[in-house]
Scaffold this motif. Sequence first.
Motif, mmCIF file in Angstrom:
data_model
loop_
_atom_site.group_PDB
_atom_site.id
_atom_site.type_symbol
_atom_site.label_atom_id
_atom_site.label_comp_id
_atom_site.label_asym_id
_atom_site.label_seq_id
_atom_site.Cartn_x
_atom_site.Cartn_y
_atom_site.Cartn_z
ATOM 1 N N UNK A 651 0.854 -1.183 0.000
ATOM 2 C CA UNK A 651 0.000 0.000 0.000
ATOM 3 C C UNK A 651 0.895 1.240 0.000
ATOM 4 N N UNK A 652 1.447 1.621 -1.152
ATOM 5 C CA UNK A 652 2.372 2.762 -1.192
ATOM 6 C C UNK A 652 1.729 4.064 -0.743
ATOM 7 N N UNK A 657 -3.315 0.289 -4.004
ATOM 8 C CA UNK A 657 -3.220 -1.056 -3.439
ATOM 9 C C UNK A 657 -2.679 -2.005 -4.499
ATOM 10 N N UNK A 658 -1.716 -2.846 -4.110
ATOM 11 C CA UNK A 658 -1.228 -3.931 -4.955
ATOM 12 C C UNK A 658 -1.249 -5.220 -4.135
ATOM 13 N N UNK A 669 5.496 -29.534 -11.620
ATOM 14 C CA UNK A 669 4.354 -28.742 -12.078
ATOM 15 C C UNK A 669 4.609 -27.237 -12.093
ATOM 16 N N UNK A 670 5.595 -26.761 -11.329
ATOM 17 C CA UNK A 670 5.895 -25.337 -11.321
ATOM 18 C C UNK A 670 4.785 -24.519 -10.658
ATOM 19 N N UNK A 671 4.554 -23.321 -11.173
ATOM 20 C CA UNK A 671 3.538 -22.440 -10.590
ATOM 21 C C UNK A 671 2.143 -22.988 -10.887
ATOM 22 N N UNK A 672 1.352 -23.123 -9.815
ATOM 23 C CA UNK A 672 -0.006 -23.631 -9.954
ATOM 24 C C UNK A 672 -1.039 -22.515 -10.058
ATOM 25 N N UNK A 673 -0.708 -21.352 -9.534
ATOM 26 C CA UNK A 673 -1.687 -20.270 -9.488
ATOM 27 C C UNK A 673 -0.988 -18.931 -9.388
ATOM 28 N N UNK A 674 -1.548 -17.951 -10.078
ATOM 29 C CA UNK A 674 -1.142 -16.556 -9.922
ATOM 30 C C UNK A 674 -2.391 -15.711 -9.786
ATOM 31 N N UNK A 675 -2.344 -14.781 -8.860
ATOM 32 C CA UNK A 675 -3.411 -13.786 -8.764
ATOM 33 C C UNK A 675 -2.773 -12.446 -8.450
ATOM 34 N N UNK A 676 -3.004 -11.463 -9.303
ATOM 35 C CA UNK A 676 -2.454 -10.122 -9.114
ATOM 36 C C UNK A 676 -3.575 -9.106 -9.214
#
Length: 784
Positions: A651-652, A657-658, A669-676
């Motif tokens: 929260x700069x 908000x990030x 399997x590597x990365x299973x999920x990303x949420x941005x």
Amino acid sequence: MHSQRYFFPAAALVCCAVSVLRPAAAEAESVKALQWEINADKLTRLENPARIVAEGHVELIKLQKTAADRKKGRSARWNDLLGEDAGQPEEEQRPADSGSSKAVPQISENAAAEADEAGPRMVSTVMTTVKADRMLYNMDEGTVRADGKVFIEIGPDQLKADGGTVNLKQETGSFENAAIIRQYKDMHLEGQKIEKTGELTYHIEDGWIITCKLQDGETPPWSFKAAEADITDGGYAYLKHATFRIKDVPVLYTPIMILPAKRSRQTGFLFPLVSMSDRNGFGMELPFFINLSPSADITLYPHYIANRGFMAGAEGRYALDQGGKGTLMANFLSDDLKAEGSRTYTDQERYWLRGKADQEFGEWTTRLDIDLVSDRDYLSEFDLGRTGLTLSDRYYLEQFGRGLQDRTTDQRTNSLKALRSWGNGMSLRASLTGVDDLAEGENGSAALWKLPEIEHNGRLTVYEAVKTDLSWSTDYVHYWREEGVGAQRLDLYPKVTAAVPLLEQRLNGSVTAGLRNTAYAIDGNGDAAWADSDTENRLLGILQSELSTLMRKDFGTAGDGWSHVLRPFLKHTYVTDDDKNLPQFDGVDSFGDQNSITYGINNFFTVSGIKRNKEEFERDYGYVKLQQSYDLRSDAGDEPFLPIELRTAWYPTSSMIFRYETDLNVYDDGFLRHFAEGDYRSWRGDIFSLDYLYYKNIYKDTQGGSDTSSVRLSALVNLMYDFSAGYSLEKSLEDSITLKEKVSLVYHPACWAVELGAETTPDNEQITIMFQLANIGAPFGVDF
């Protein structure tokens, strides 16, 4: 010259230059008298007829005197303790020479008691104020002629004029070159002649009306000009021979026009919505508002769609009190356009019913949520205006704190919940949940309903010395479905948690031990796999332990610094295995057979400082949470490590908000999920939002399917010269399909706005035009 004053009742003659005429004595709490007071630089008395001429900074004030309770007055003597001046009682005040320095006499308790016996103490309140450069008061007629910069405050209204006559007895008047500002919605009424015909009613000749603020001398961007107009309090503005003007240029004429001049809501048409699209053709929606009562209303949304037919829409709202309100919306269309391409609806009767209600019944809080839709495609095809998903979701989120479900959700939940909580940590929740399954029959079984679910939770401290608590969770639910297995399930989960102080409180430790018993009464309901099943019971033992510590470091100074809180932890969870064949409804059924260690570290950051107004502040600046589990069970095989979970936020500023979340499989399997997610709102009102979501389908090689990857973007930028530009995008990245894209251009000077929007979906292109005037038909605003 010192200001001079006259006091006089509205219908009485003034007998001397400086005097006060008082009402006769009456019972306390019931004495009320109306009295006018005039102040001016110069007051002159004339005879034959009896008149008073006031000149220079003239101020005419209407006072209402009310009897005050002296005992209540004495109870307010806390101002003596606070060192405040209680002031002088109104009836003790007298006009005095400007050089007088007489002390204010103090009233003793005995004197106050004697005054109580003699009569009530009077308190004055200003009701109306009239200001002018010059006034002539006719005592016989009870009228005042005011000239030069006349200004009157009448309740919520303000009147300005070059001159006018006021009847003090009837509180009416007639004014030349006058303007009225009605404060409740900044309505301006101007005319060559304005007559005040009642308490808050007026008749206007050769005037115009506009419903927003204007600077003095400013040309209105739009107005309604009329030869005659009658403004009624609690009614409407009735215009005769009216023209709608833009920058004083007439563009529309009507012999009769009715505008909302009420201080309350009123029945009438709202501004229309016009659209044109490839699939739907020409469309027009003309809302009609119906005011049922001060706490309830209905809005009808008749919508003509050239290629599809007539869509009926309605919205009902009520607000009983602070804890009770509700809104129900419904749309229905007998669709003339058959499904083509990727469209899946088979029934031409299309509808959408949604609503929310909050109500408190004594100690109980209830929440109602309704979402019923005819088919998957409805929410995408008819996302237009107030009745579309985008604006409906925004409305419910703002009014009820919870929005609608996503347009891609096939199982749409409808629920009625009731909750009661007690101060000792106990709560009771009961709910009924039904599901509108748009994919019924595709997954092999119908959606689960909960009819009902009852949950009771509580916590008690059993041993304060070592902080030992007994907590429990009791849950009963009846799972019902039209086809497929259902059950009645009772889940009992008591546990004891004890704190374990370690190393002189440098480390925090806790141990939890519990039992979980789950009983089932199974209904096969046509499912062959459960045809012979009747009842099942599962008993599990749970043991959990956790070890953590908390470290904090402050940087900078008290006026400008930041803090870092570090919390590493280590947790062990063991749940016994009860290898029974149970129906799988939710996480309670799959709970069990665990033996794992979870380790991680949580970081929390805060910033502090001093604002420009020298007020101190401290706010969250962000966090970073990292954890992973290790499976100790023998059947974990060669891959005992579970995915690494990362959760972080930044929260700069207070308006930015990030957030980012991801799960990383440490094996193949590597990365299973990303949420941005990123959100920003500037002080000018600029808005920017970006969401990205990715799910990896680890079963696609054996069960088919594909990964899920999508992005959502929305922006609103305030440009120069009262222009704003908006853009929104929803895109599926795995198959490069733009689900929805919209561009908007809005021109919103003072008092009105026009929005031009262009929207594109995979099978349709649409253009919309919305026009709004401030406070005409609906609150002024711009929506995307």
